[in-house]
Design an enzyme around this catalytic site. Sequence first.
Site, PDB file in Angstrom:
ATOM      1  N   ASN A 143      21.473 -31.973   7.514  1.00  0.00           N
ATOM      2  CA  ASN A 143      20.901 -31.620   8.790  1.00  0.00           C
ATOM      3  C   ASN A 143      21.641 -32.218   9.943  1.00  0.00           C
ATOM      4  O   ASN A 143      21.448 -33.361  10.464  1.00  0.00           O
ATOM      5  CB  ASN A 143      19.396 -32.105   8.846  1.00  0.00           C
ATOM      6  CG  ASN A 143      18.557 -31.313   7.710  1.00  0.00           C
ATOM      7  OD1 ASN A 143      18.722 -31.442   6.745  1.00  0.00           O
ATOM      8  ND2 ASN A 143      17.696 -30.602   8.401  1.00  0.00           N
TER       9      ASN A 143
ATOM     10  N   ASP B  49      35.538 -17.066  19.115  1.00  0.00           N
ATOM     11  CA  ASP B  49      34.184 -16.810  19.093  1.00  0.00           C
ATOM     12  C   ASP B  49      33.904 -15.776  19.920  1.00  0.00           C
ATOM     13  O   ASP B  49      34.578 -15.343  20.860  1.00  0.00           O
ATOM     14  CB  ASP B  49      33.472 -17.927  20.066  1.00  0.00           C
ATOM     15  CG  ASP B  49      32.148 -18.427  19.627  1.00  0.00           C
ATOM     16  OD1 ASP B  49      32.106 -19.676  18.936  1.00  0.00           O
ATOM     17  OD2 ASP B  49      31.143 -17.596  19.844  1.00  0.00           O
TER      18      ASP B  49
ATOM     19  N   PHE C  20      33.363 -21.481  10.935  1.00  0.00           N
ATOM     20  CA  PHE C  20      31.966 -21.808  11.244  1.00  0.00           C
ATOM     21  C   PHE C  20      31.143 -20.515  11.677  1.00  0.00           C
ATOM     22  O   PHE C  20      30.084 -20.583  11.681  1.00  0.00           O
ATOM     23  CB  PHE C  20      31.858 -22.619  12.472  1.00  0.00           C
ATOM     24  CG  PHE C  20      32.392 -24.081  12.180  1.00  0.00           C
ATOM     25  CD1 PHE C  20      31.773 -24.935  11.449  1.00  0.00           C
ATOM     26  CD2 PHE C  20      33.731 -24.502  12.669  1.00  0.00           C
ATOM     27  CE1 PHE C  20      32.164 -26.362  11.222  1.00  0.00           C
ATOM     28  CE2 PHE C  20      34.273 -25.709  12.558  1.00  0.00           C
ATOM     29  CZ  PHE C  20      33.524 -26.729  11.547  1.00  0.00           C
TER      30      PHE C  20
ATOM     31  N   GLY D 242       8.331 -21.700   3.587  1.00  0.00           N
ATOM     32  CA  GLY D 242       9.775 -22.129   3.303  1.00  0.00           C
ATOM     33  C   GLY D 242      10.421 -23.183   3.385  1.00  0.00           C
ATOM     34  O   GLY D 242      11.730 -23.759   2.948  1.00  0.00           O
ATOM     35  N   ASP D 243       9.588 -24.451   3.879  1.00  0.00           N
ATOM     36  CA  ASP D 243      10.252 -25.678   4.163  1.00  0.00           C
ATOM     37  C   ASP D 243      10.114 -26.481   2.750  1.00  0.00           C
ATOM     38  O   ASP D 243       9.145 -26.329   1.988  1.00  0.00           O
ATOM     39  CB  ASP D 243       9.293 -26.562   5.018  1.00  0.00           C
ATOM     40  CG  ASP D 243       9.740 -26.326   6.678  1.00  0.00           C
ATOM     41  OD1 ASP D 243      10.667 -25.750   6.888  1.00  0.00           O
ATOM     42  OD2 ASP D 243       8.996 -26.577   7.177  1.00  0.00           O
TER      43      ASP D 243
ATOM     44  N   SER E 139      25.647 -24.884   3.070  1.00  0.00           N
ATOM     45  CA  SER E 139      24.310 -25.482   3.555  1.00  0.00           C
ATOM     46  C   SER E 139      23.511 -25.923   2.173  1.00  0.00           C
ATOM     47  O   SER E 139      23.594 -25.474   1.242  1.00  0.00           O
ATOM     48  CB  SER E 139      23.463 -24.820   4.235  1.00  0.00           C
ATOM     49  OG  SER E 139      22.232 -25.214   4.227  1.00  0.00           O
TER      50      SER E 139
ATOM     51  N   LYS F 234      22.789 -18.001  12.484  1.00  0.00           N
ATOM     52  CA  LYS F 234      22.209 -19.107  11.658  1.00  0.00           C
ATOM     53  C   LYS F 234      20.491 -19.453  11.742  1.00  0.00           C
ATOM     54  O   LYS F 234      20.009 -20.295  11.311  1.00  0.00           O
ATOM     55  CB  LYS F 234      22.704 -20.528  11.804  1.00  0.00           C
ATOM     56  CG  LYS F 234      22.499 -20.908  13.357  1.00  0.00           C
ATOM     57  CD  LYS F 234      22.855 -22.342  13.629  1.00  0.00           C
ATOM     58  CE  LYS F 234      22.658 -22.819  14.933  1.00  0.00           C
ATOM     59  NZ  LYS F 234      22.867 -23.941  15.356  1.00  0.00           N
TER      60      LYS F 234
ATOM     61  N   TYR G 120      19.013 -15.631   5.511  1.00  0.00           N
ATOM     62  CA  TYR G 120      20.329 -16.564   5.957  1.00  0.00           C
ATOM     63  C   TYR G 120      21.004 -17.444   4.790  1.00  0.00           C
ATOM     64  O   TYR G 120      22.178 -17.234   4.519  1.00  0.00           O
ATOM     65  CB  TYR G 120      19.774 -17.463   7.148  1.00  0.00           C
ATOM     66  CG  TYR G 120      20.623 -18.624   7.299  1.00  0.00           C
ATOM     67  CD1 TYR G 120      21.955 -18.530   8.071  1.00  0.00           C
ATOM     68  CD2 TYR G 120      20.349 -19.800   6.760  1.00  0.00           C
ATOM     69  CE1 TYR G 120      22.776 -19.538   8.086  1.00  0.00           C
ATOM     70  CE2 TYR G 120      21.215 -20.877   7.026  1.00  0.00           C
ATOM     71  CZ  TYR G 120      22.468 -20.751   7.665  1.00  0.00           C
ATOM     72  OH  TYR G 120      23.205 -21.865   7.827  1.00  0.00           O
TER      73      TYR G 120
ATOM     74  N   LEU H 225      30.834 -15.603  21.521  1.00  0.00           N
ATOM     75  CA  LEU H 225      29.811 -16.310  22.431  1.00  0.00           C
ATOM     76  C   LEU H 225      28.538 -15.632  22.314  1.00  0.00           C
ATOM     77  O   LEU H 225      27.544 -15.779  23.189  1.00  0.00           O
ATOM     78  CB  LEU H 225      30.466 -15.932  23.842  1.00  0.00           C
ATOM     79  CG  LEU H 225      31.814 -16.474  24.419  1.00  0.00           C
ATOM     80  CD1 LEU H 225      32.205 -15.794  25.702  1.00  0.00           C
ATOM     81  CD2 LEU H 225      32.077 -17.956  24.184  1.00  0.00           C
TER      82      LEU H 225
ATOM     83  N   LYS I 199      24.656 -17.759   2.572  1.00  0.00           N
ATOM     84  CA  LYS I 199      25.693 -18.964   2.301  1.00  0.00           C
ATOM     85  C   LYS I 199      25.820 -18.907   0.894  1.00  0.00           C
ATOM     86  O   LYS I 199      27.036 -19.119   0.455  1.00  0.00           O
ATOM     87  CB  LYS I 199      24.843 -20.247   2.535  1.00  0.00           C
ATOM     88  CG  LYS I 199      24.611 -20.229   4.182  1.00  0.00           C
ATOM     89  CD  LYS I 199      26.168 -20.604   4.784  1.00  0.00           C
ATOM     90  CE  LYS I 199      26.008 -20.318   6.387  1.00  0.00           C
ATOM     91  NZ  LYS I 199      27.139 -20.280   7.075  1.00  0.00           N
TER      92      LYS I 199
END
Length: 338
Positions: free
Chosen positions: A179, A31, A81, A297-298, A125, A85, A150, A33, A154
């Site tokens: 989610n 990572d 991972f 965008g939702d 996702s 994001k 983003y 961080l 993916k």
Amino acid sequence: MKILVTGGLGFIGSHTVVELQNEGFEVIAIDNLSNSSIDVLDGIERITGKKPLFENIDLRDKLAVQNFFSKYLDISGVIHFAASKAVGESVENPLLYYENNINSLVYLLQELQKKPEAHFIFSSSCTVYGQAEKMPITENAPIQSAMSPYGNTKQIGEEIITDVAKVTNINSILLRYFNPIGAHPSAEIGELPLGVPQNLVPFITQTAFGLREKLSVFGNDYPTPDGTAIRDYIHVVDLAKAHVIALQRLLNKQNLEKVETFNLGTGTGSSVLEVITAFEKVANQKLNYQIVGRREGDVIEAYANTDKANTVLGWKAQSTLEEALASAWKWEMKIRNK
Ligand SMILES: NC(=O)c1ccc[n+]([C@@H]2O[C@H](COP(=O)([O-])OP(=O)(O)OC[C@H]3O[C@@H](n4cnc5c(N)ncnc54)[C@H](O)[C@@H]3O)[C@@H](O)[C@H]2O)c1
């Protein structure tokens, strides 16, 4: 067996490290961080009794990635991972997202293709489905053009892995999360959103704690039973367990194709108002919220058909929405009262 977990100190990564350790794997976490804290290692140790090996590496540094794989020759599998994001930030700074999410993936795969065989799990996702026509969403639902850089990383990531699989010995599983919410029941690890949370549940818990004045519910005029948007909220511990099962599938050579794809959700859709009501019940307090306009965008609704994960992987989400919300609330109270 030694497993590399990139982004292993992040939200989903840290929970997966715990589940891997619980199953007897030795874990090395990478990572940089950029969206996590070194203290997460202590949280993991308090749960499992063992600190994972840790390397502070930025995966955009190709040489550092090469050096890592020269140092650790005996890595049996990689769970990837590490990524940026934040959807909104990706719209404002697309190149940051393409650089981080794509370059990191390419550098990892370049090292893995040198091995006689490799096992790779990728964090994808449900955003790849956009507004799917049919609910619940199966893995065969068409991929729609991404609504943000983003989301595009993916989709491109999935394509890169699929192309590479054709000419290498890399076996991969693409996991499309719905989610993820919640925290480890011990409240030793959880989600640490920087700044204003973009996701519903951290916004709820921060509002309930008094860090935010009011939750905004984006739109109550959607064609859903109560007018608010519907999502499939999955407890992060359930999600983490699915990664271990997917990895074991690859290690045991049970995969039927070089690249397999699974939806990871509960199969149940919950509206924003239903989540608020469930939270008010578990936290035993009223939440201050207001209805505002829709957010660009939702999508209206997205929940998973989980048949493939249930039958092929033999995995099923166990926790209820209430349990996931209770764990998120416990975590919020723990970190704020420190
Ligand atoms: N949380 C969600 O709602 C969600 C939904 C679908 C998919 N995903 C994907 O799942 C993965 C994990 O998400 P999360 O919620 O745990 O995010 P997170 O930000 O908590 O964890 C990602 C971790 O990767 C690290 N990282 C980022 N860039 C790096 C780099 N270049 N080198 C090394 N480390 C780097 C960050 O410091 C962080 O600790 C991501 O790929 C994300 O896109 C998340």
